[in-house]
Design an enzyme around this catalytic site. Sequence first.
Site, short mmCIF file in Angstrom:
data_model
loop_
_atom_site.label_atom_id
_atom_site.label_comp_id
_atom_site.label_asym_id
_atom_site.label_seq_id
_atom_site.Cartn_x
_atom_site.Cartn_y
_atom_site.Cartn_z
N LYS B 104 0.96 -1.15 0.03
CA LYS B 104 0.04 0.08 0.01
C LYS B 104 1.20 1.15 -0.08
O LYS B 104 1.55 1.48 1.13
CB LYS B 104 -0.77 -0.04 1.36
CG LYS B 104 -1.34 1.25 1.81
CD LYS B 104 -2.62 1.54 1.12
CE LYS B 104 -3.00 2.99 1.09
NZ LYS B 104 -3.25 3.38 2.81
N GLY B 192 -10.64 9.28 5.33
CA GLY B 192 -11.88 10.29 5.39
C GLY B 192 -13.18 9.65 5.95
O GLY B 192 -14.04 10.41 6.30
#
Lengths: 74, 265
Positions: B104, B192
């Site tokens: 990632k 988020g």
Amino acid sequence: MTDVVVTVNGEKRPVPSGTTVADMVAITAPSRGGSDRGIAVAVNREVIPRGTWGSVRLTGGETVEIVTAVAGGC
Amino acid sequence: MTTAAASDDQGLVIAGKSLGTRLILGTGGVQSLEVLDSIVDASGATIATVAIRRVDPSARGSLLDVLHDRGVSVLPNTAGCFTAAEAVMTAQLAREAFATDWVKLEVIGDEDTLLPDPVELLDAAEQLCDAGFVVLPYTTDDPVLARRLEQTGCAAVMPLGAPIGSGLGIRNPHNIELVAEAVSVPVILDAGIGTASDAALAIELGCDGVLVASAITRSRHPERMAAAMRRAVESGYLARSSGRIPRRWHAQASSPAEGMPSFTA
């Protein structure tokens, strides 16, 4: 055997000349009971493959990073 | 489709590997290994991100053991890296540590926003794809950059909904839809998410998966929130694949006008 100085995870420390990467892992991560799962080592910004830890010897002046997984990031 | 069951969903497929779920767990902010164990179980996640840091000689227990015991794959991230060089080095260490080619990729531009640095990100992605990594880049919600990352060979793209840890939800749903439309690799909303409805919305907007860390780990009841997120992504997928009704300006009666009894005198 004469001591040399290497920088391990940001700290300068004296080790006997000829100390192997495998020795350094055992010293730095003692709580792992000999398991080196999830550990990686870089010497002077070069990743040292696990299979060669026992044969790569430190001669002094090296910068060694010994890392593992921690909780973090997304 | 003849069944309404969520179980007909195969979940995320990345680089040919089926994850069996659309939820990826981030471990950032987790308070203890016990909590980690409970949220892994409740989330149904089969893969979880970890960061790479110097070995702590005094550390007790290992999150790797927890993940291993739960059968969860490790997805190393490059959290904390500000340059392509740092990120590439971190990925190489991770590959050696965990025997995985997956990474990632996070290359951060500044401390205040933790937004990705697109120039360094693309540079790192190119180097890592060339080196045979399966690269999952954390990126802005920019469809053009997402396409460039796909062209570079990334196995997925991971646009942000809002800054990391902000819990602000998906600030620009239109851009997320554009990203989902722009690429053919899986799109995984990353960063988020504040609560379950944000995760459901991400899937409804066209994302293939959602990565949740802080929204679970920093909630008051992480295990419950993990269960909520699991259901949210399932609901989002069921809703999206059901074909929502069009939005209308005015009401549309749902009962027939014919056959109304007359009560006029």
